[in-house]
Write a protein that holds these residues in place. Structure first.
Motif, short mmCIF file in Angstrom:
data_model
loop_
_atom_site.label_atom_id
_atom_site.label_comp_id
_atom_site.label_asym_id
_atom_site.label_seq_id
_atom_site.Cartn_x
_atom_site.Cartn_y
_atom_site.Cartn_z
N ILE A 636 34.53 -72.63 21.83
CA ILE A 636 34.73 -71.38 21.11
C ILE A 636 34.76 -71.69 19.62
O ILE A 636 35.60 -72.47 19.15
CB ILE A 636 36.04 -70.70 21.55
CG1 ILE A 636 35.98 -70.37 23.05
CG2 ILE A 636 36.29 -69.45 20.73
CD1 ILE A 636 37.25 -69.77 23.59
N GLN A 637 33.84 -71.09 18.87
CA GLN A 637 33.75 -71.32 17.43
C GLN A 637 34.56 -70.27 16.67
O GLN A 637 34.62 -69.11 17.06
CB GLN A 637 32.29 -71.26 16.99
CG GLN A 637 31.38 -72.25 17.70
CD GLN A 637 31.59 -73.68 17.21
OE1 GLN A 637 31.42 -73.98 16.04
NE2 GLN A 637 31.98 -74.55 18.13
N SER A 638 35.18 -70.70 15.59
CA SER A 638 35.96 -69.81 14.74
C SER A 638 35.62 -70.07 13.28
O SER A 638 35.20 -71.18 12.92
CB SER A 638 37.46 -70.01 14.97
OG SER A 638 37.83 -69.72 16.30
N LEU A 639 35.81 -69.06 12.45
CA LEU A 639 35.60 -69.20 11.02
C LEU A 639 36.90 -69.66 10.38
O LEU A 639 37.96 -69.06 10.60
CB LEU A 639 35.14 -67.88 10.41
CG LEU A 639 34.83 -67.89 8.91
CD1 LEU A 639 33.74 -68.90 8.57
CD2 LEU A 639 34.42 -66.49 8.44
N HIS A 640 36.82 -70.74 9.59
CA HIS A 640 38.00 -71.32 8.96
C HIS A 640 37.94 -71.17 7.44
O HIS A 640 36.88 -71.36 6.84
CB HIS A 640 38.14 -72.80 9.30
CG HIS A 640 38.48 -73.06 10.74
ND1 HIS A 640 37.58 -72.85 11.77
CD2 HIS A 640 39.62 -73.50 11.32
CE1 HIS A 640 38.15 -73.17 12.93
NE2 HIS A 640 39.39 -73.56 12.68
N VAL A 670 34.08 -72.52 6.78
CA VAL A 670 33.47 -73.44 7.74
C VAL A 670 33.62 -72.89 9.15
O VAL A 670 34.71 -72.45 9.54
CB VAL A 670 34.11 -74.84 7.65
CG1 VAL A 670 33.47 -75.80 8.65
CG2 VAL A 670 34.00 -75.39 6.23
N ILE A 671 32.53 -72.92 9.91
CA ILE A 671 32.56 -72.54 11.32
C ILE A 671 32.69 -73.81 12.15
O ILE A 671 31.88 -74.73 12.05
CB ILE A 671 31.29 -71.78 11.73
CG1 ILE A 671 31.22 -70.44 10.97
CG2 ILE A 671 31.24 -71.54 13.23
CD1 ILE A 671 29.95 -69.65 11.24
N LYS A 672 33.73 -73.87 12.95
CA LYS A 672 33.96 -75.03 13.82
C LYS A 672 34.89 -74.61 14.95
O LYS A 672 35.47 -73.52 14.92
CB LYS A 672 34.58 -76.19 13.02
CG LYS A 672 35.92 -75.88 12.38
CD LYS A 672 36.45 -77.10 11.64
CE LYS A 672 37.83 -76.83 11.06
NZ LYS A 672 38.40 -78.04 10.42
N PRO A 673 35.04 -75.46 15.98
CA PRO A 673 35.91 -75.08 17.10
C PRO A 673 37.36 -74.91 16.66
O PRO A 673 37.85 -75.64 15.80
CB PRO A 673 35.77 -76.27 18.07
CG PRO A 673 34.46 -76.90 17.71
CD PRO A 673 34.32 -76.72 16.23
N LYS A 674 38.01 -73.96 17.27
CA LYS A 674 39.42 -73.72 16.99
C LYS A 674 40.25 -74.81 17.66
O LYS A 674 39.99 -75.19 18.81
CB LYS A 674 39.85 -72.35 17.51
CG LYS A 674 41.30 -71.99 17.25
CD LYS A 674 41.61 -70.58 17.72
CE LYS A 674 43.06 -70.23 17.45
NZ LYS A 674 43.39 -68.84 17.87
N ALA A 675 41.27 -75.30 16.97
CA ALA A 675 42.13 -76.33 17.54
C ALA A 675 42.87 -75.77 18.73
O ALA A 675 43.41 -74.66 18.68
CB ALA A 675 43.12 -76.82 16.48
#
Length: 676
Positions: A636-640, A670-675
């Motif tokens: 699941i990708q999220s915007l950070h 940055v778009i990356k997986p949510k912790a």
């Protein structure tokens, strides 16, 4: 989130503070005269003791405050029976050697020590040492009026005590707060209400979305309950929202707990244009600041209500350094992370929850009906020997035995799950505060105060309990039943024999557990006013650093050679480095979003007033649907939001990006997986 609101008098506390022998005026005991023999899964010996305890606590000589139906009396009897039989079960497990009876030794506080510890715990040790630390100055600069008054009150007490003892010269409070009088005042640091972005915008008012199933926090309120709701606001600090100080906090004499689930009010938490932020969405550095601010805010909140914030002072108890049971959570997680990096909840605790969720949620009397004491003892020993070798046979574990092991794990923690320091504060929020809304706000701040390991483990436990209650139709365990069973495992101190005051707190602790289960979705959300203050702290710290650098001649020479370069803030941990051609200046209202795991790693996006974080995610997904990295698929990708006035912030998909951008124009996206 929606919860039903009756009149404000529908919640009555019938408990006593376990740390004070004095009876609270106006409170009526609500313990029943006897316990019906049917319904009990325990032995005759245990049931007999449960009856004796209830008779001891019953106010048999007092006339009834009001009449009630036989069915209501039966429900009260059963719920109290659950509590006392659970206490008896805990006692027996300790007597037969299944658990170690380790006493917590409470330390008396010398005059001024409590205030000194409080100042250290809120990150203001600089006021004690006299050092000019940037973090302390940044924190002080962000405080609201009531928060500053709380700090000033504790600092005044501390300095007055030191002057009496003639230990050393202390800083005058006027040097810190700039006041002309050293006495506490609520006008110390006047602060106007702030919006959740952390930036003071003249005349700006919070913008609320219309109520819908997606725009508010849903706490899973039962269908068919009344539709009256009350809104919780995160925009202004809780202590600032208390406009009228209560003269005294006394309980109405003819009121008592209403144990029906429908007696709990409904609340709604609407998303602002910045969305909602969960505790795992912020960096550890910013969460540390959240804890500082939460303790200051909790103290100010209690001060505004005229309630004393009590804390325990306990000698640190060293638990075991290896094994499963009786090991501190931090040590257990450190050992587990060698096997599973990044894990946040102990492996044994996760496995017990998984076992119960897979096979035990529909078991009648789960949590209440005890397993075999000898079988649980043998399983305990076998787990200690075989768990990490992956040779333990989970198929042999019955559901009631698994529930017994789960509760044993919680009880054997060297320090209580909800921390021994603040257990009195949990009790006080129910005994001294009558409105559930105010109770919930205090509980919310206490959750923010918890160490990360405790909070993550408590979250997993409460999510499991919510599933137990959701299966009430089959397991016969409603919210109040579950709360009564869980309360003694959480709030009776390890190794301490139940005394009169502690027993009388039964209904109090059960009510706390009930609030924790019912409103847990609210409790894991970080109030936006605290995030605002963290942003201000970070900005103040950056400004202080810049001013300090200007006085360094060597740095000034270096800056002269770099006057043509674009000034950029220090890159925090977690930020991504990109080639220079991607770091050029970007026009106002346009952000460059990076997605290292996508085939297209960068995209400039023009923001408008309706652009949400999920719109940006959808655009990247559309343009990279065929060429994304293999590592990204299934995640699941999220915007950070990274850097600027925040460490790292995983954004709510419903956050309006133009508002977030204006709050932190120096951030990277940055778009990356949510912790997890």
């Amino acid at each position: 989130m929606t919860m039903e609101m009756k009149d404000s008098g529908s919640v009555v506390l019938t408990a006593y503070h376990p740390h004070s022998p004095a009876r609270i005026p106006g409170m009526e005991q609500s313990f029943v005269q006897d316990i019906p023999a049917s319904h009990s899964p325990t032995s005759r010996k245990s049931l007999s003791r449960c009856r004796r305890i209830n008779r001891m606590l019953s106010n048999e000589s007092a006339p009834p405050a009001f009449s009630r139906s036989n069915s209501q009396a039966s429900m009260d009897s059963t719920s109290m029976e659950d509590f006392w039989c659970e206490v008896e079960s805990i006692k027996e497990s300790r007597e037969d050697g299944s658990e170690e009876a380790l006493l917590l030794e409470f330390k008396p506080a010398d005059e001024g020590e409590l205030e000194a510890e409080w100042l250290q715990d809120v990150g203001l040790s600089t006021l004690i040492s006299g050092a000019e630390e940037e973090d302390g100055q940044a924190l002080l600069s962000t405080l609201t009026r009531t928060q500053a008054a709380a700090v000033q009150k504790r600092y005044n007490t501390y300095t007055q005590t030191l002057r009496k003892k003639n230990k050393h010269t202390v800083r005058d409070v006027r040097d810190i707060f700039g006041t002309s009088d050293s006495s506490p005042t609520f006008e110390t640091v006047p602060v106007s209400p702030v919006s959740s972005n952390g930036i003071q915008l003249p005349g700006q008012k919070p913008v609320w979305k219309s109520v819908s199933s997606k725009s508010c926090l849903d706490c899973g309120i039962d269908k068919g309950s009344p539709s009256i709701t009350e809104e919780l606001s995160y925009e202004v600090s809780f202590s600032e929202s208390i406009t009228v100080l209560p003269k005294t906090q006394e309980w109405p004499k003819n009121q008592r707990f209403k144990k029906e689930d429908s007696a709990l009010p409904k609340f709604i938490v609407r998303k602002s244009r910045f969305g909602l932020t969960e505790v795992g969405d912020l960096s550890p550095e910013d969460m540390k600041k959240i804890r500082y601010l939460s303790l200051i805010e909790l103290t100010a909140f209690y001060d505004a209500l005229g309630v004393e914030l009590k804390r325990n002072r306990v000698d640190r108890v060293r638990g075991r350094e290896n094994g499963l049971f009786g090991v501190p959570l931090t040590v257990l997680l450190e050992n587990d992370q060698k096997k599973v990096p990044g894990i946040k909840v102990p492996l044994i605790f996760q496995k017990l929850l998984l076992k119960l969720e897979e096979t035990g949620l529909e078991t009648e009397g789960i949590l209440r009906v005890p397993g075999s004491a000898s079988r649980v003892k043998n399983l305990h020993q076998e787990l200690e020997a075989k768990f990490y070798e992956d040779t333990f046979d989970w198929d042999q574990v019955r559901n009631n035995d698994a529930a017994g092991l789960l509760k044993m794990f919680i009880r054997e923690l060297p320090s209580p799950l909800f921390t021994v320091e603040y257990l009195p504060a949990f009790i006080t929020l129910v005994e001294k505060i009558s409105k559930i809304k105010l109770q919930l706000q205090a509980l919310h701040l206490l959750i923010m105060l918890m160490p990360e390991a405790n909070r993550d483990t408590a979250k997993a436990f409460l999510q499991f309990l919510k599933k137990v209650v959701a299966n009430e139709g089959k397991n016969k365990m409603n919210l109040w039943n579950v709360s009564m069973i869980v309360a003694p495992n959480l709030f009776i101190y390890k190794g301490k024999r139940a005394n009169q005051q502690e027993m009388q707190a039964a209904a109090t602790t059960a009510h706390i557990v009930r609030l924790l289960i019912r409103y847990q979705d609210i409790l894991w959300t970080v109030p936006s006013f605290l995030i605002s203050q963290v942003r201000k702290m970070n900005e103040a710290a950056m400004n202080n650093s810049k001013r300090q650098l200007m006085f360094d001649k060597g740095v000034r020479k270096l800056l002269r050679r770099k006057t043509m370069e674009r000034e950029r803030p220090e890159r925090p941990e977690g930020a991504v480095t990109f080639p220079p051609y991607l770091q050029s200046d970007i026009p106002e209202g346009v952000i460059r979003v990076y997605a290292p795991l996508h085939s297209k790693v960068s995209m400039a996006i023009q923001l408008n007033s309706q652009t949400k974080a999920k719109d940006i995610l959808a655009r990247f997904h559309c343009e990279n649907s065929c060429g994304s990295s293999q590592n990204m698929r299934g995640q699941i990708q999220s915007l950070h939001e990274i850097g600027g006035n925040i460490g790292q912030h995983c954004l709510d998909p419903d956050a309006f990006m133009l508002d977030v951008y204006r709050a932190n124009p120096q951030a990277e996206w940055v778009i990356k997986p949510k912790a997890s």
